[in-house]
Design an enzyme around this catalytic site. Sequence first.
Site, PDB file in Angstrom:
ATOM      1  N   GLU A  86       0.810  -1.214   0.000  1.00 46.64           N
ATOM      2  CA  GLU A  86       0.000   0.000   0.000  1.00 46.64           C
ATOM      3  C   GLU A  86       0.846   1.269   0.000  1.00 46.64           C
ATOM      4  O   GLU A  86       0.502   2.255  -0.668  1.00 46.64           O
ATOM      5  CB  GLU A  86      -0.939  -0.009   1.205  1.00 46.64           C
ATOM      6  CG  GLU A  86      -2.064  -1.033   1.127  1.00 46.64           C
ATOM      7  CD  GLU A  86      -1.632  -2.444   1.520  1.00 46.64           C
ATOM      8  OE1 GLU A  86      -2.454  -3.376   1.395  1.00 46.64           O
ATOM      9  OE2 GLU A  86      -0.467  -2.611   1.943  1.00 46.64           O
ATOM     10  N   HIS A  96     -10.616  -6.117   7.206  1.00 50.99           N
ATOM     11  CA  HIS A  96     -11.345  -5.847   5.969  1.00 50.99           C
ATOM     12  C   HIS A  96     -12.558  -4.933   6.136  1.00 50.99           C
ATOM     13  O   HIS A  96     -12.866  -4.176   5.221  1.00 50.99           O
ATOM     14  CB  HIS A  96     -11.771  -7.163   5.312  1.00 50.99           C
ATOM     15  CG  HIS A  96     -10.638  -7.989   4.806  1.00 50.99           C
ATOM     16  ND1 HIS A  96      -9.703  -8.556   5.648  1.00 50.99           N
ATOM     17  CD2 HIS A  96     -10.267  -8.345   3.548  1.00 50.99           C
ATOM     18  CE1 HIS A  96      -8.819  -9.227   4.934  1.00 50.99           C
ATOM     19  NE2 HIS A  96      -9.141  -9.108   3.656  1.00 50.99           N
TER      20      HIS A  96
END
Length: 337
Positions: free
Chosen positions: A74, A143
């Site tokens: 990321e 998540h």
Amino acid sequence: DVGELSALREVCVDVDGEVTLLQAVRGGLGDAMAEDDRVVLLGQDVGRLGGVFRATEGLVQRFPGRVFDTPLAEGAIVGASVGLAIGGMVPVAEIQFLGFVHQAFHQITQQLARYRFRTRGRYHLPVTIRAPYGGGLRMPEFHPDSLEAQLANTPGLKVFAPAFPDDAYALLRAAVLDPDPVLFLEPQRLYRSVRGPLPDRDLGLGARLRRDGDDLLLVSWGPAVHTCLAAAQDLEERYAVRAAVLDLRCLSPLDDACLFEAAAARRRVVVVHEGVRTAGLGAEVVARLQEALAGAVSLPILRVTAPDTPYPPGWLEDHFLPSADKVVAAGLKAVGR
């Protein structure tokens, strides 16, 4: 202005003229890429796979050389976006789930969001970071996390949170056109469960009143807007309490004018969000209302939020998330029932 809609809009509209929120996101990306060849997509699996939710499906074939699969890194995804923007491109980066944005926190908060200030306005970074978020799908750890408060606290970064297909399309187009960085939050449980028309006009960035009512104001954003709408219907049908629902849409900057007007007109307010309670964005909303409307709103202004715990296993999330029943209970308390 959202402008003319491309052929991609036509193929994602069903015969009833409505699209899912997922189709609206895909249409917004396709139209943005068709109108400006500087727009590029990057992220894990956004190319050949079309994204974990298939939000970018078909775009790598339609725009060859402009959709890039990246490693699962990321920080590198956002860092590459910074470099691309400095070089004159308009990157749209996908973080596969908002809960993993912490791996890119340095690049977002200390590089991307500050670059305009650091260069005295010489460089504007037109970067959009897309990230699915929110509960309701029994997802594993990290998540479903709702971290919007942590990002809205970052000066120089705008935060958009649509709850309906028209807003998903319009706000995504606005994010890509914005000369400064935008975090675009996509409620994953609404991707295929919510349908509606695409916009035929500029929807702006202000808050939207989703349901009218004179007795109470429910303030929310993203997936919790639909929780509030269900609660408002229950309040009216079972208790004759008419609750309005205000969808903030843009979390940074907040639309203070619309928020204050809606709250002053109804006096009693409940703020609802899926993030944790302590230092959640709802606390900022409550503080602004009390500072601006001390004599015009009834106190206390109530909050319905997730508890201050890590997100639980999926089989416990119904107890963790705000529910329509919890919002109804808060609404009744707010009106003295």
